[in-house]
Scaffold this active site. Sequence first.
Site, short mmCIF file in Angstrom:
data_model
loop_
_atom_site.label_atom_id
_atom_site.label_comp_id
_atom_site.label_asym_id
_atom_site.label_seq_id
_atom_site.Cartn_x
_atom_site.Cartn_y
_atom_site.Cartn_z
N GLU A 193 12.08 2.69 14.25
CA GLU A 193 11.22 3.77 13.74
C GLU A 193 9.93 3.79 14.54
OE1 GLU A 193 9.81 2.95 9.71
OE2 GLU A 193 9.93 0.81 10.11
N LEU A 247 11.02 1.35 7.15
CA LEU A 247 10.44 1.83 5.90
C LEU A 247 11.14 3.15 5.54
CD1 LEU A 247 8.08 1.38 3.82
CD2 LEU A 247 6.93 3.21 5.06
N TYR A 285 0.84 -1.20 0.00
CA TYR A 285 0.00 0.00 0.00
C TYR A 285 0.87 1.25 0.00
CZ TYR A 285 0.87 0.99 4.99
OH TYR A 285 1.46 1.31 6.19
N LYS A 290 6.53 -1.89 2.01
CA LYS A 290 5.33 -1.28 2.60
C LYS A 290 4.16 -2.26 2.44
CE LYS A 290 3.20 3.27 3.17
NZ LYS A 290 3.28 3.30 4.61
N ARG A 294 8.39 3.93 -4.74
CA ARG A 294 8.40 3.01 -3.59
C ARG A 294 7.40 1.88 -3.81
NH1 ARG A 294 7.51 5.30 2.37
NH2 ARG A 294 5.38 5.53 1.59
N HIS A 320 -1.23 -21.12 0.48
CA HIS A 320 -0.17 -20.14 0.69
C HIS A 320 0.58 -19.71 -0.58
CE1 HIS A 320 -0.96 -21.08 4.84
NE2 HIS A 320 -0.07 -20.21 5.25
N ARG A 329 -7.95 -20.40 -0.86
CA ARG A 329 -6.89 -20.19 0.13
C ARG A 329 -5.82 -21.27 0.07
NH1 ARG A 329 -5.05 -21.32 5.02
NH2 ARG A 329 -4.14 -19.61 6.22
N1 PDD Z 1 2.86 5.22 7.49
N2 PDD Z 1 7.53 3.98 9.00
C1 PDD Z 1 6.40 3.26 9.01
C2 PDD Z 1 6.40 1.95 9.69
C3 PDD Z 1 5.24 3.76 8.37
O1 PDD Z 1 4.11 3.04 8.37
C4 PDD Z 1 5.28 5.02 7.74
C5 PDD Z 1 4.09 5.61 7.04
C6 PDD Z 1 6.49 5.75 7.77
C7 PDD Z 1 6.63 7.08 7.10
O2 PDD Z 1 6.57 6.96 5.71
P1 PDD Z 1 6.07 8.17 4.80
O3 PDD Z 1 6.89 9.35 5.15
O4 PDD Z 1 6.30 7.68 3.41
O5 PDD Z 1 4.61 8.36 5.12
C8 PDD Z 1 7.59 5.18 8.37
C9 PDD Z 1 1.68 5.59 6.74
C10 PDD Z 1 1.43 7.04 6.69
C11 PDD Z 1 0.49 4.79 7.25
O6 PDD Z 1 0.67 3.58 7.42
O7 PDD Z 1 -0.57 5.34 7.45
#
Ligand code: PDD
Length: 288
Positions: A181, A206, A33, A148, A52, A103, A101
């Site tokens: 993070e 991320l 996503y 992501k 990304r 895997h 379903r």
């Molecule tokens: N989250 N780290 C994680 C684990 C994240 O889920 C996100 C973003 C970031 C920051 O990434 P960016 O600057 O590209 O938004 C870092 C989004 C906003 C979410 O899951 O809603």
Amino acid sequence: MGRIAYVDGRYLPHQQAAVRVEDRGFQFADGVYEVIAVRRGRPVDEDDHLDRLDRSLRELRMPWPMSRRALRLVMRETIRRNHLGAFGALYLQVTRGAAPRSHAFPATAKQTVVMTARPLSLPTAESLGCGIGVVTVADIRWKRCDVKSVSLLATVLGKQVAVEAGCYEAWMVDEQGLITEGTASNAWIVTAGGELVTRRADTAILNGITRMATIGIARAAGLRFVERPFSVAEAKGAAEAFITSTTSMIRPVIRIDGVAVGSGRPGGTTVRLVDWYLDHVEAEGRTV
Ligand code: PDD
């Protein structure tokens, strides 16, 4: 005016939008996503988000569900139909599709593409500038946090710990005691010497689009910047701390586990970065 969701080629009222019960995103979190800020109808840092997305898809061995150009058109149309006004967020999800379903990858499933959008109040220097608290939690995620993926259970649990502690965010800590993070944001500190520090974008985090934009802004402003991990103790003793993400933008962290960071008030470097980042969003909202 009701919200409209895009699902596999159709724009539907939100209440009627649905995916199949055997969608692999639902059963296996087999999908990726993006969350993209939208200023005056224009996606902020669109190319970086699509790059990304491309990387996430490749890492999960998924093709693009449509051309990049087509995806941009669907993004525009979803934004248009949802009347985001001055500011909002676009959510985009691609899964490996619906299949009985099992895997291993299905032989024939057609990928599922979903987009939703919602208006948000436009952040200001004042709204972003008031500091937030964070708590630390163990980072219990898998080893490919650079992808992501929609597999977000560990960060859901972490964010809930933050909410229950009256905090805005949880910072996740690896087995070495180093902060990786936030649950939905990247983590930064500013040292007593004025150096900006954030963890290198390896597989443990991320690589946030806001993180990259902030690095660019810091470099252009001549701020000293280094990519290295930092411990919880170092963060608590830092001069300043802050988070970056698409929807949170840049927010000063003034408490970590109840311990005041620096003076306990938003730091000067962070406040300047907030201003510069808002300028960046304004500029993106004017691009053609
Ligand atoms: N989250 N780290 C994680 C684990 C994240 O889920 C996100 C973003 C970031 C920051 O990434 P960016 O600057 O590209 O938004 C870092 C989004 C906003 C979410 O899951 O809603």
